[in-house]
Scaffold this motif. Sequence first.
Motif: not given
Ligand code: 6PG
Length: 257
Positions: A45, A74, A76, A156, A209
Motif C-alpha cells: 500500500s 516480486d 503474487r 519482496a 510497522k
Molecule cells: C507483496 C509485497 C510485499 C510488500 C510488504 C509491505 O507482494 O505483498 O511485495 O513485500 O511490499 O508486505 O506491504 P504494505 O506496504 O502493504 O504493508
Amino acid sequence: MSKPDLNRHGNSETLAAGAADFIVAAARKSILERKRFTLVLTGGSTPEQTYRMLARPERASQVDWSRMFVFAGDERFVPESDSRSNFGMARRALLDHVPVPAENLFPISTSCASPAEGARLYGELLGRFFNQAPGSAPVPAFDLLLLGLGDDGHVASLFPGMPTLDVKEQWVTWSPPGTLPPPVDRITLTIPVINAARSVLFLVSGEKKAAIVYRVLEDPPDYKRVPATGVRPSSGSLHWFIDEPAASKLGPGEPPA
Ligand code: 6PG
C-alpha cells in the motif's frame, strides 16, 4: 555497511511525495550517467501511494520515460487482472498514466503452469536484458530497487524461515505464501539481486510497522527470522523513507518533512 540514509516524514502522504521525488532524481541522474534507468517495483500500500505521486504531471514530466525500464521485485501468482497482482496495481497507479513504452515493461509472467516455471522464465528474461546467462556472476545491478516491509519483517516475497532465503545461485525463485495475506504463491527476486542494486529504497508507513522498523534498524541482524535485516547493498546505497507513526519506536529524529 554504513548506516542507512533515514528519511522521516510527518505522514504517509509527505512520505510518498518525498519518495516520488527521490525516484525522479535517481532516474534523471542515472539517465544522464548511463543513458537508462532500471527500476524494480514492489507491491504494497505504501508503494502504491508513491506510484500515484510519481504519476502526477509535475513529476512524470521530469523523466524521459523512453529510457525507463521497469521490473517487478516480486509477484503474487495470480493473473495481472486480479486485484492482488502487484504489477496490475503498478499499472493502475503509475504505468497506465505515463508515456513508458510497453516494451520497457517487464512484469513477472503468471500465465505459466507453475510459480517455479514463472521464476525460471523471469530469470531468463533478466539474463536476456542484462546480456548474460541466468544466475551467472556478476549479479545484475538494477539502478533502483523499491521494497516494502511486511509486519513480519519480510521483503519482496522473502518470508521468515523459508528456504527461499538461502537461494544464492539463482536470481529469481518462488515461494509458498507467508503467514500474511494474500495466501497465494509468489515469485521473487533473491537476496543477492536485492543486495547488488545501486540503490535500495524502503517505503514504510503506519503505526503497525513501528515494532518491526525498530527491530530492523536497531536490533542485531537476524536474516532468517527478519529477512529485511539481510538487505545490505554490497556497494550500493540504502535509503529508508518512513513516516512518523512507523518511526514512533525509534528515538526522536530531525523534525519530520
Ligand atoms: C507483496 C509485497 C510485499 C510488500 C510488504 C509491505 O507482494 O505483498 O511485495 O513485500 O511490499 O508486505 O506491504 P504494505 O506496504 O502493504 O504493508
